[in-house]
Design a protein around this motif. Structure first.
Motif, PDB file in Angstrom:
ATOM      1  N   LYS A 183     -38.694  -7.230  35.608  1.00 39.84           N
ATOM      2  CA  LYS A 183     -39.248  -5.951  35.166  1.00 39.84           C
ATOM      3  C   LYS A 183     -40.047  -5.303  36.291  1.00 39.84           C
ATOM      4  O   LYS A 183     -39.938  -4.095  36.536  1.00 39.84           O
ATOM      5  N   ASN A 200     -37.711  -3.942  39.025  1.00 40.94           N
ATOM      6  CA  ASN A 200     -36.824  -2.850  38.627  1.00 40.94           C
ATOM      7  C   ASN A 200     -37.564  -1.655  38.028  1.00 40.94           C
ATOM      8  O   ASN A 200     -36.935  -0.683  37.632  1.00 40.94           O
ATOM      9  N   SER A 201     -38.881  -1.734  37.946  1.00 44.41           N
ATOM     10  CA  SER A 201     -39.662  -0.649  37.353  1.00 44.41           C
ATOM     11  C   SER A 201     -40.872  -0.346  38.230  1.00 44.41           C
ATOM     12  O   SER A 201     -41.217  -1.115  39.121  1.00 44.41           O
ATOM     13  N   SER A 202     -41.496   0.774  37.939  1.00 41.77           N
ATOM     14  CA  SER A 202     -42.684   1.166  38.711  1.00 41.77           C
ATOM     15  C   SER A 202     -43.933   0.694  37.968  1.00 41.77           C
ATOM     16  O   SER A 202     -44.662   1.489  37.371  1.00 41.77           O
TER      17      SER A 202
END
Length: 255
Positions: free
Chosen positions: A209, A212-214
């Motif tokens: 997570k 793949n995320s900010s």
């Protein structure tokens, strides 16, 4: 196998690169080191914020260092707890870090001068020593009996180096300790296969997570994810059976 004195003697503190440049040039060397050390012995609150309890850790904290860090807006104090601000990354600091990283990259691809006559496959002695040193450090850490093998293997897959693995493991242990303290129990991570699996699965999901995320606070997110997984596992273990006493659950014996 190294003894505990050798293991602790080789532990180090990683100072953020940003503290070496720009306005932080005038920050004392001791303050930079203590800023990093304070973070290593801190814990996360319910909002995922890293803090150091000054009352419990007063013997580690120097008032003049805290005041110096506050002058640079690196920390703030609330209810006798020391919280950490993000390092102010202005353009100058970013450029200096980029220049440092680029110099490392250029050095790694710049052709070396023609060596003295020797077999072409022979690596420079310094490079061999560095490779052996890195291998020895990795082996000493990941074979450390304090870290369960399955967790050590997972940390190695997601870490750039031993220092990063140690930082991740510290977050895991803080989350485990918080659950244990809240429940008033002792959790032995070394001998609990189900707890190991719970931690590993939660760590991998959280890291995916984060990658793949900010996520604004990756360490806080990782801590909360692992804390929740361990809490759920303990709640499941402590939940009373839903079957009346004396009833037989024939579904469990079905093939």
């Amino acid at each position: 196998m190294k003894n505990i004195f050798q293991i602790y003697a080789e532990k180090s503190i990683s100072v953020p690169k940003a503290l070496l440049f720009g306005k932080y040039n005038t920050l004392s060397f001791e303050a930079k080191m203590m800023y990093s050390m304070y973070q290593q012995i801190s814990q996360y609150d319910n909002n995922g914020l890293l803090f150091l309890n000054l009352q419990e850790n007063g013997h580690w904290v120097k008032q003049q260092i805290v005041q110096e860090l506050m002058q640079y807006n690196l920390v703030y104090v609330v209810n006798n707890c020391l919280y950490f601000n993000y390092i102010d990354m202005d353009g100058h600091i970013i450029n200096e870090i980029d220049r440092l990283e680029n110099s490392k990259a250029v050095a790694s691809i710049t052709p070396a001068p023609a060596p003295a006559p020797a077999p072409s496959t022979q690596a420079p002695k310094q490079q061999q020593q560095e490779s052996k040193r890195t291998e020895a450090i990795n082996q000493a850490y990941y074979a450390n009996e304090e870290v369960p093998p399955a967790i050590a293997e997972t940390l190695q897959m997601f870490s750039k180096n031993v220092d990063e693995s140690d930082e991740y493991y510290s977050i895991i242990m803080k989350a485990k300790k918080k659950v244990a303290d809240d429940l008033g129990v002792i959790l032995w991570i070394e001998d609990d296969e189900a707890l190991n699996d719970c931690i590993i699965n939660s760590f991998v999901r959280a890291m995916r997570k984060i990658q793949n995320s900010s996520i604004k606070n990756p360490k806080g997110y990782l801590y909360k994810a692992i804390h929740k997984s361990i809490s759920d596992l303990m709640a499941e273990r402590q939940a009373p059976s839903s079957l009346p006493e004396g009833m037989y659950n024939w579904l469990e014996d079905r093939d």
